[in-house]
Design a protein around this motif. Structure first.
Motif, PDB file in Angstrom:
ATOM      1  N   ILE A 389      42.888  27.636  47.636  1.00  0.00           N
ATOM      2  CA  ILE A 389      42.486  28.872  47.948  1.00  0.00           C
ATOM      3  C   ILE A 389      41.968  28.916  49.522  1.00  0.00           C
ATOM      4  N   LYS A 390      42.479  29.498  50.610  1.00  0.00           N
ATOM      5  CA  LYS A 390      42.327  29.555  51.849  1.00  0.00           C
ATOM      6  C   LYS A 390      41.310  30.398  52.341  1.00  0.00           C
ATOM      7  N   LYS A 391      41.481  31.599  51.768  1.00  0.00           N
ATOM      8  CA  LYS A 391      40.752  33.056  51.872  1.00  0.00           C
ATOM      9  C   LYS A 391      40.372  33.671  50.678  1.00  0.00           C
ATOM     10  N   GLY A 392      39.422  34.548  50.550  1.00  0.00           N
ATOM     11  CA  GLY A 392      39.146  35.357  49.415  1.00  0.00           C
ATOM     12  C   GLY A 392      37.970  34.902  48.622  1.00  0.00           C
ATOM     13  N   VAL A 393      37.581  33.794  48.266  1.00  0.00           N
ATOM     14  CA  VAL A 393      36.702  33.192  47.613  1.00  0.00           C
ATOM     15  C   VAL A 393      35.794  32.120  48.227  1.00  0.00           C
ATOM     16  N   LYS A 394      34.544  31.737  47.494  1.00  0.00           N
ATOM     17  CA  LYS A 394      34.138  30.538  48.156  1.00  0.00           C
ATOM     18  C   LYS A 394      33.633  29.726  47.009  1.00  0.00           C
ATOM     19  N   GLU A 395      33.063  28.444  47.180  1.00  0.00           N
ATOM     20  CA  GLU A 395      32.818  27.563  46.403  1.00  0.00           C
ATOM     21  C   GLU A 395      31.608  28.152  45.205  1.00  0.00           C
ATOM     22  N   ASN A 396      31.940  27.634  44.184  1.00  0.00           N
ATOM     23  CA  ASN A 396      31.187  28.194  42.774  1.00  0.00           C
ATOM     24  C   ASN A 396      31.435  29.491  42.440  1.00  0.00           C
ATOM     25  N   ASP A 397      32.316  30.252  42.987  1.00  0.00           N
ATOM     26  CA  ASP A 397      32.527  31.608  42.581  1.00  0.00           C
ATOM     27  C   ASP A 397      33.201  31.237  41.035  1.00  0.00           C
ATOM     28  N   VAL A 398      32.927  32.127  40.293  1.00  0.00           N
ATOM     29  CA  VAL A 398      33.422  32.204  38.768  1.00  0.00           C
ATOM     30  C   VAL A 398      34.704  32.874  38.767  1.00  0.00           C
ATOM     31  N   LEU A 399      35.831  32.455  38.416  1.00  0.00           N
ATOM     32  CA  LEU A 399      37.176  33.078  38.001  1.00  0.00           C
ATOM     33  C   LEU A 399      37.441  33.157  36.803  1.00  0.00           C
ATOM     34  N   TYR A 400      38.545  33.949  36.344  1.00  0.00           N
ATOM     35  CA  TYR A 400      38.980  34.142  35.049  1.00  0.00           C
ATOM     36  C   TYR A 400      40.243  33.501  35.138  1.00  0.00           C
ATOM     37  N   LEU A 401      40.517  32.744  33.994  1.00  0.00           N
ATOM     38  CA  LEU A 401      41.799  32.261  33.592  1.00  0.00           C
ATOM     39  C   LEU A 401      42.760  33.333  32.861  1.00  0.00           C
ATOM     40  N   ASN A 402      42.296  34.062  32.449  1.00  0.00           N
ATOM     41  CA  ASN A 402      43.259  35.240  31.911  1.00  0.00           C
ATOM     42  C   ASN A 402      42.587  36.630  32.473  1.00  0.00           C
ATOM     43  N   LYS A 403      43.317  37.545  32.037  1.00  0.00           N
ATOM     44  CA  LYS A 403      43.164  38.777  32.557  1.00  0.00           C
ATOM     45  C   LYS A 403      42.087  39.313  31.770  1.00  0.00           C
ATOM     46  N   PRO A 404      40.839  39.733  32.180  1.00  0.00           N
ATOM     47  CA  PRO A 404      39.770  40.267  31.382  1.00  0.00           C
ATOM     48  C   PRO A 404      40.095  41.749  30.994  1.00  0.00           C
ATOM     49  N   GLU A 405      39.693  42.098  29.710  1.00  0.00           N
ATOM     50  CA  GLU A 405      40.156  43.570  29.106  1.00  0.00           C
ATOM     51  C   GLU A 405      39.327  44.395  30.121  1.00  0.00           C
ATOM     52  N   GLY A 406      40.167  45.524  30.171  1.00  0.00           N
ATOM     53  CA  GLY A 406      39.646  46.683  31.014  1.00  0.00           C
ATOM     54  C   GLY A 406      39.621  46.688  32.333  1.00  0.00           C
ATOM     55  N   TYR A 407      40.159  45.503  33.029  1.00  0.00           N
ATOM     56  CA  TYR A 407      40.026  45.460  34.567  1.00  0.00           C
ATOM     57  C   TYR A 407      41.635  45.400  35.155  1.00  0.00           C
ATOM     58  N   GLU A 408      42.563  45.469  34.270  1.00  0.00           N
ATOM     59  CA  GLU A 408      43.909  45.224  34.804  1.00  0.00           C
ATOM     60  C   GLU A 408      44.374  46.410  35.558  1.00  0.00           C
ATOM     61  N   THR A 409      44.021  47.566  35.566  1.00  0.00           N
ATOM     62  CA  THR A 409      44.010  48.884  36.460  1.00  0.00           C
ATOM     63  C   THR A 409      43.334  49.040  37.384  1.00  0.00           C
ATOM     64  N   LYS A 410      42.179  48.025  37.706  1.00  0.00           N
ATOM     65  CA  LYS A 410      41.400  48.098  38.924  1.00  0.00           C
ATOM     66  C   LYS A 410      41.944  47.937  40.082  1.00  0.00           C
ATOM     67  N   ASN A 411      41.787  48.336  41.223  1.00  0.00           N
ATOM     68  CA  ASN A 411      42.337  48.327  42.544  1.00  0.00           C
ATOM     69  C   ASN A 411      41.820  46.900  43.180  1.00  0.00           C
ATOM     70  N   ILE A 412      42.776  46.387  43.684  1.00  0.00           N
ATOM     71  CA  ILE A 412      42.628  44.993  44.599  1.00  0.00           C
ATOM     72  C   ILE A 412      41.608  45.135  45.736  1.00  0.00           C
ATOM     73  N   ILE A 413      40.708  44.497  45.884  1.00  0.00           N
ATOM     74  CA  ILE A 413      40.242  44.336  46.973  1.00  0.00           C
ATOM     75  C   ILE A 413      40.899  43.465  48.114  1.00  0.00           C
ATOM     76  N   LEU A 414      41.356  44.013  49.113  1.00  0.00           N
ATOM     77  CA  LEU A 414      42.249  43.449  49.867  1.00  0.00           C
ATOM     78  C   LEU A 414      41.489  42.669  50.919  1.00  0.00           C
ATOM     79  N   LEU A 415      42.088  41.675  51.454  1.00  0.00           N
ATOM     80  CA  LEU A 415      41.656  40.737  52.676  1.00  0.00           C
ATOM     81  C   LEU A 415      41.434  41.462  53.914  1.00  0.00           C
ATOM     82  N   LYS A 416      40.390  41.448  54.530  1.00  0.00           N
ATOM     83  CA  LYS A 416      40.189  42.140  55.984  1.00  0.00           C
ATOM     84  C   LYS A 416      41.422  41.236  56.930  1.00  0.00           C
ATOM     85  N   GLU A 417      41.875  42.037  57.721  1.00  0.00           N
ATOM     86  CA  GLU A 417      42.806  41.408  58.902  1.00  0.00           C
ATOM     87  C   GLU A 417      41.924  40.441  59.676  1.00  0.00           C
TER      88      GLU A 417
END
Length: 417
Positions: A389-417
């Motif tokens: 991963i080049k951009k978007g997260v940092k070390e020790n951030d916790v990521l989900y390995l499957n889609k968490p319930e209730g957040y599938e329709t949530k908007n994606i926070i886009l990277l800043k140009e």
């Protein structure tokens, strides 16, 4: 203690209990798996299985291809062959071919030789008899001429007609003598030609018989060098052994590999082959000796694929040269090859299962306190397990390995140009 304090403490206890049971229930319902983003070294490897072989070997062959073609010998069965892995020295016995086909040809040649020799003897006798008769005829004519000459000498006082008759007879006899001598010369040349013809046939069959006898000796095969016997493979991949055939196009029955020059022959699929190039480093393992690991390097990558036997999948041949060897390693052993195709040091990596995509946008579900953020990420290189991963997260951030319930329709926070 005042009633007011009691009510406050009771209220706090009830709130804590409600809070506990609420989050316990939510945790029990939410079985999402998570992973932390790590900083480390990214390694991309292609794993293949192959077979060890010598890159330099000496073929052990029986009769020469030229001799087999000359006498129309093909599909000769291997009657005997020493065990694969046998250590031999120069001159040691290696194997034997079935001699039945050449024995038949030797028997035919022997019968043909007897017939040719009989014809030669008969022609010799006929020639002797014919020329003897011709010589006797010439001698008889010479005696007749001498006799006529003597009669002519004694007829000096005979009438002229008698003398003339004797002279004519002598002249005629001389003409007959010249003709007989010419005939004798012609018949002698004819006889000589016939003798040469039958004699040549005898010599030709003798030569063929000698060549067949010499060829038969080569059906017993000996090593022309020192080393370890390995069986060679036929066109279909099966090893030559007792019962296999030898032909003018494939006269070898075994080989003597140079154990100091070893390579692993392997195949890669259409997806992995584009990652593999010459000079890439390889770690070669051996199924028979799990503790042995040898370093190697890719020396050749096939440009054209071939179908895997029994399948429609196309594979590409890859040759890996071992930088060193081991006394336990033998040709034919199965290898496991780790081809290092790419590396990247000190970078953010995560399991590939934590990456999701939508409309060409890659994103992750990142845990943020008691909530979850849906964040776009910029990706780098990947292998079968992890991705950079080049951009978007940092070390020790916790990521989900499957889609968490209730957040599938949530908007994606886009990277800043």
């Amino acid at each position: 203690m005042s009633k007011k304090k009691i009510y406050i403490i009771a209220g706090l206890i009830i709130a804590l209990l409600l809070f506990y049971f609420f989050f316990k229930s939510k945790t029990e319902d939410d079985i999402s798996l998570t992973v932390k983003v790590k900083k480390g070294n990214f390694i991309s490897e292609v794993l293949t299985s192959g077979e060890i072989q010598s890159s330099s070997s000496k073929r052990i062959s029986g009769p020469s291809s030229q001799s087999l073609r000359k006498f129309n010998l093909r599909d000769i069965k291997i009657q005997d062959l020493v065990s694969e892995g046998s250590i031999v020295k120069k001159g040691d016995y290696v194997g034997r071919l079935d001699p039945s086909s050449i024995n038949e040809k030797i028997l035919d040649a022997e019968l043909n030789l007897e017939t040719a020799q009989s014809k030669y003897t008969q022609q010799q006798l006929d020639t002797t008899l014919t020329l003897k008769q011709e010589r006797n005829g010439i001698n008889d004519l010479l005696f007749s001429i001498e006799e006529t000459k003597l009669e002519l000498t004694q007829s000096a006082f005979e009438p002229p007609a008698t003398i003339k008759k004797l002279e004519i007879q002598i002249e005629k006899s001389n003409r007959d003598l010249r003709e007989k001598r010419e005939n004798y010369s012609i018949k002698k040349r004819q006889a000589d030609a016939k003798m040469v013809e039958v004699g040549t046939e005898v010599s030709k069959i003798k030569k063929k018989l000698n060549e067949l006898t010499k060829l038969l000796k080569s059906f017993t095969i000996h090593s022309d060098g020192n080393g370890m016997i390995t069986y060679i493979k036929e066109w279909d991949g099966r090893k030559k052994k007792v019962g296999s055939s030898v032909s003018p196009w494939s006269p070898s029955i075994a080989s003597l590999p140079d154990l100091s020059k070893m390579e692993s022959k392997t195949y890669a699929n259409e997806v992995d082959i584009r990652k593999i190039k010459k000079e890439l480093p390889v770690t070669v393992g051996f199924d028979a000796f799990p503790d042995i690991k040898l370093e190697g390097v890719v020396t050749n990558v096939a440009n054209v694929g071939e179908k895997k036997r029994g399948s429609d999948i196309k594979v590409f041949q890859v040759m890996i040269k071992l930088k060193n060897t081991n006394d336990n390693i033998r040709p034919g052993m199965t290898t496991s090859n780790k081809i290092l195709t790419d590396t990247e040091e000190d970078t953010l990596i995560t399991p590939i299962e934590s990456i999701f995509s939508k409309d060409s946008i890659s994103y992750v579900y990142k845990k943020s306190g008691f909530s979850v953020e849906k964040i776009q990420v910029e990706l780098g290189k990947s292998n079968n397990d992890i991705i950079v991963i080049k951009k978007g997260v940092k070390e020790n951030d916790v990521l989900y390995l499957n889609k968490p319930e209730g957040y599938e329709t949530k908007n994606i926070i886009l990277l800043k140009e």
